[in-house]
Scaffold this active site. Structure first.
Site, PDB file in Angstrom:
ATOM      1  N   LYS A   1       0.839  -1.205   0.000  1.00 49.36           N
ATOM      2  CA  LYS A   1       0.000   0.000   0.000  1.00 49.36           C
ATOM      3  C   LYS A   1       0.870   1.249   0.000  1.00 49.36           C
ATOM      4  O   LYS A   1       1.473   1.594   1.008  1.00 49.36           O
ATOM      5  CB  LYS A   1      -0.914   0.038   1.229  1.00 49.36           C
ATOM      6  CG  LYS A   1      -1.781   1.312   1.291  1.00 49.36           C
ATOM      7  CD  LYS A   1      -2.429   1.496   2.633  1.00 49.36           C
ATOM      8  CE  LYS A   1      -2.171   2.830   3.268  1.00 49.36           C
ATOM      9  NZ  LYS A   1      -2.187   4.014   2.446  1.00 49.36           N
TER      10      LYS A   1
ATOM     11  N   GLU B   1       7.968  14.975  17.200  1.00 51.51           N
ATOM     12  CA  GLU B   1       8.397  15.000  15.808  1.00 51.51           C
ATOM     13  C   GLU B   1       7.504  15.952  15.013  1.00 51.51           C
ATOM     14  O   GLU B   1       6.286  15.783  14.959  1.00 51.51           O
ATOM     15  CB  GLU B   1       8.321  13.594  15.209  1.00 51.51           C
ATOM     16  CG  GLU B   1       8.843  13.526  13.784  1.00 51.51           C
ATOM     17  CD  GLU B   1       8.829  12.119  13.216  1.00 51.51           C
ATOM     18  OE1 GLU B   1       9.796  11.746  12.530  1.00 51.51           O
ATOM     19  OE2 GLU B   1       7.851  11.386  13.459  1.00 51.51           O
TER      20      GLU B   1
ATOM     21  N   GLU C   1       9.487   0.832  10.907  1.00 51.37           N
ATOM     22  CA  GLU C   1      10.459   1.933  10.838  1.00 51.37           C
ATOM     23  C   GLU C   1       9.661   3.196  11.079  1.00 51.37           C
ATOM     24  O   GLU C   1       8.879   3.611  10.230  1.00 51.37           O
ATOM     25  CB  GLU C   1      11.168   1.934   9.473  1.00 51.37           C
ATOM     26  CG  GLU C   1      12.465   2.735   9.468  1.00 51.37           C
ATOM     27  CD  GLU C   1      12.258   4.173   9.058  1.00 51.37           C
ATOM     28  OE1 GLU C   1      12.175   5.035   9.977  1.00 51.37           O
ATOM     29  OE2 GLU C   1      12.172   4.441   7.861  1.00 51.37           O
TER      30      GLU C   1
ATOM     31  N   CYS D   1      12.299  11.056   8.650  1.00 50.66           N
ATOM     32  CA  CYS D   1      12.209  10.508  10.008  1.00 50.66           C
ATOM     33  C   CYS D   1      13.512  10.665  10.774  1.00 50.66           C
ATOM     34  O   CYS D   1      13.513  10.698  12.005  1.00 50.66           O
ATOM     35  CB  CYS D   1      11.795   9.045   9.952  1.00 50.66           C
ATOM     36  SG  CYS D   1      12.798   8.039   8.841  1.00 50.66           S
TER      37      CYS D   1
END
Length: 498
Positions: free
Chosen positions: A191, A398, A267, A301
């Protein structure tokens, strides 16, 4: 059947045209619901096209097709040398279409054409080539017990694996996922993000052209709460790999645990520290720090978003770092001389601006930036905050945008404590001309990757992944292969009697 055609202009002039349906069994089709997803150009905020939406029913179909392919034309039916040849052929085709893929990526994601071609596409090709090299080297061990027994291990493909990838590096994450899965002989239901699906859909035709058996790779563009959730819960998917936020990673892991306990690799997010000691090469530290936080518009990230600078060079560093940030050219991804394009979507733009507003409200100083660029699209100026405290949201959470915080420190032990004071542990960086100090610091940082005198350096043969809430397992390198095989021990009795 949905399709897409586009004439590019600017730094790349060319045309692309391809189908954008649900890709199952080597063929495009309408999704089961016959519904569509809007694809928006982040540079303008305007509709680019509509593509077929996949739903849970399409996942069910794709899993059945993938299992049939695994049982009959893939998996243990195809040797490593043949898998390697197919992957190498795919890499050649990607190289032949590199400009087109880069242009699609720039249009869809907002990164500049130059960055897309020079980093994303080239790294994607290198990743596929690297795992092609591993395909005929998936092997176990012969284990000695006694002379009347032969024991050996086999590393066998898992079967049908589900993969869910993010929007920040669309083609690169596609390559990171399919490379090791195909090298080890698995069939895939993947996906892509609904925000940036276009390069994955273009890749479907290249996968067919490379000669992969139909059903080995199935690409379903849908929403997380439908396609993503169904992949995570599906009883006939034996492994799921996810790259994205820690929040969604928890949901993927919970769904896998609640159903068939499928193998999970994650991850996830990061809040990476970048420690700059007063004996660092200042010019290089400034250049790398800017790359660390502003690369890919801060949508990485591993972005070095917490920049700790020792007191002896803090003022000079901040002066030069500010000038560097202000020199970054923000604008149309296809215009010459542009360094930074738009954020990927209105949702992401709003999220970043809310963090900027939070920083202001909590008393931090906007040293530069902190506002939108232009009047259309999702552009944000490179932003630096100072005068921050550890409890502020912009220090702890973040942001995933071009927003960094610069923090002064004096004590070496204290800065390591501050750097590790986070729920994340994806990456970290250290700058010092004293190699002993640099290495000692790198070893003390709780992160899956530690860079010394550089930032955001990734290679296909080097593992990448996190400590703590930044994930489980590793992408890239030989380590990634371990995610996609089951280890079987075979005991052969040569003489033992009962």
């Amino acid at each position: 059947m949905t399709s897409f055609s586009y004439d590019f202009s600017g730094t790349y002039t060319g045309k692309t045209s391809f189908k954008t349906g649900v890709f199952i069994g080597g063929e495009f089709r309408h999704g089961a619901s016959k519904s569509t997803i809007d694809v928006v150009n982040p540079a303008t905020g305007k509709l680019v096209t509509q593509i077929s939406e996949a739903t849970a029913a399409d996942v069910d179909d794709a899993v059945k097709v993938a299992q049939k392919a695994f049982d009959e034309t893939w998996g243990l039916n195809v040797g490593g040398a043949e898998r390697a040849a197919l992957l190498n052929r795919l890499a050649i085709l990607m190289d032949e279409h590199a400009d087109e893929l880069a242009a699609i990526e720039a249009l869809d994601n907002g990164k500049t054409f130059g960055w897309a071609k020079g980093v994303d596409i080239s790294f994607s090709i290198a990743t596929i080539k690297y795992f092609a090299g591993w395909a005929d080297k998936i092997q176990g061990q012969t284990i000695e017990t006694d002379e009347k027994k032969l024991i050996y291990t086999r590393h066998e493909p898992i079967g049908v694996v589900g993969q869910i990838i993010p929007w920040n590096f669309p083609l690169l994450m596609f390559a990171w996922k399919i490379g090791p899965a195909l090298a080890t002989g698995n069939a895939i239901v993947i996906k892509p993000s609904e925000f940036t699906p276009m390069t994955a859909l273009r890749m479907c035709e290249l996968i067919n052209e490379a000669g992969f058996p139909k059903g080995v790779v199935n690409v379903l563009v849908g929403y997380g709460h439908t396609v993503g959730q169904t992949i995570s819960e599906h009883m006939d998917i034996q492994k799921v790999a996810f790259t994205g936020s820690t929040l969604v990673g928890r949901k993927v892991m919970a769904a896998a645990a609640a159903t068939n306990l499928k193998n999970v690799t994650l991850e996830l997010g990061g809040k990476s520290p970048n420690i700059i000691f007063d004996d660092a090469d200042l010019e290089q530290a400034v250049n790398w720090a800017a790359h660390g936080i502003f690369w890919n518009h801060g949508q990485a990230c591993c972005a070095g978003s917490r920049i700790f600078v020792q007191a002896g060079i803090y003022d000079e560093f901040l002066k030069r770092f500010t000038a560097k940030a202000q020199s970054i050219q923000v604008g149309d991804p296809f215009a010459p001389g542009i360094d930074q394009g738009p954020q990927v979507s209105q949702i992401q733009y709003d999220r970043i601006m809310s963090y900027i507003d939070s920083g202001k409200q909590e008393g931090a100083t906007v040293h530069t930036g902190g506002e939108r660029h232009g009047t259309e699209g999702f552009f944000i100026k490179p932003t630096i905050f100072t005068d921050v405290t550890p409890e502020m949201k912009i220090v702890k959470e973040e942001i995933f945008g071009p927003v960094g915080v610069v923090i002064k420190f004096t004590d070496e032990a204290d800065v390591i404590r501050q750097a590790n004071d986070t729920v994340y542990g994806l990456a970290a960086a250290v700058f010092s001309q004293n190699i002993n100090r640099a290495l000692e610091t790198a070893h003390k940082l709780q992160a899956g990757t530690a860079w010394v005198n550089c930032v955001n350096q990734l290679h296909a043969n080097v593992p990448f992944g996190g400590y703590k809430q930044s994930g489980i397992g590793r992408e890239l390198g030989e380590y990634a292969l371990h995610n996609y095989t089951n280890v079987k021990a075979v005991h052969v009795n040569l003489g033992h009697k009962m």
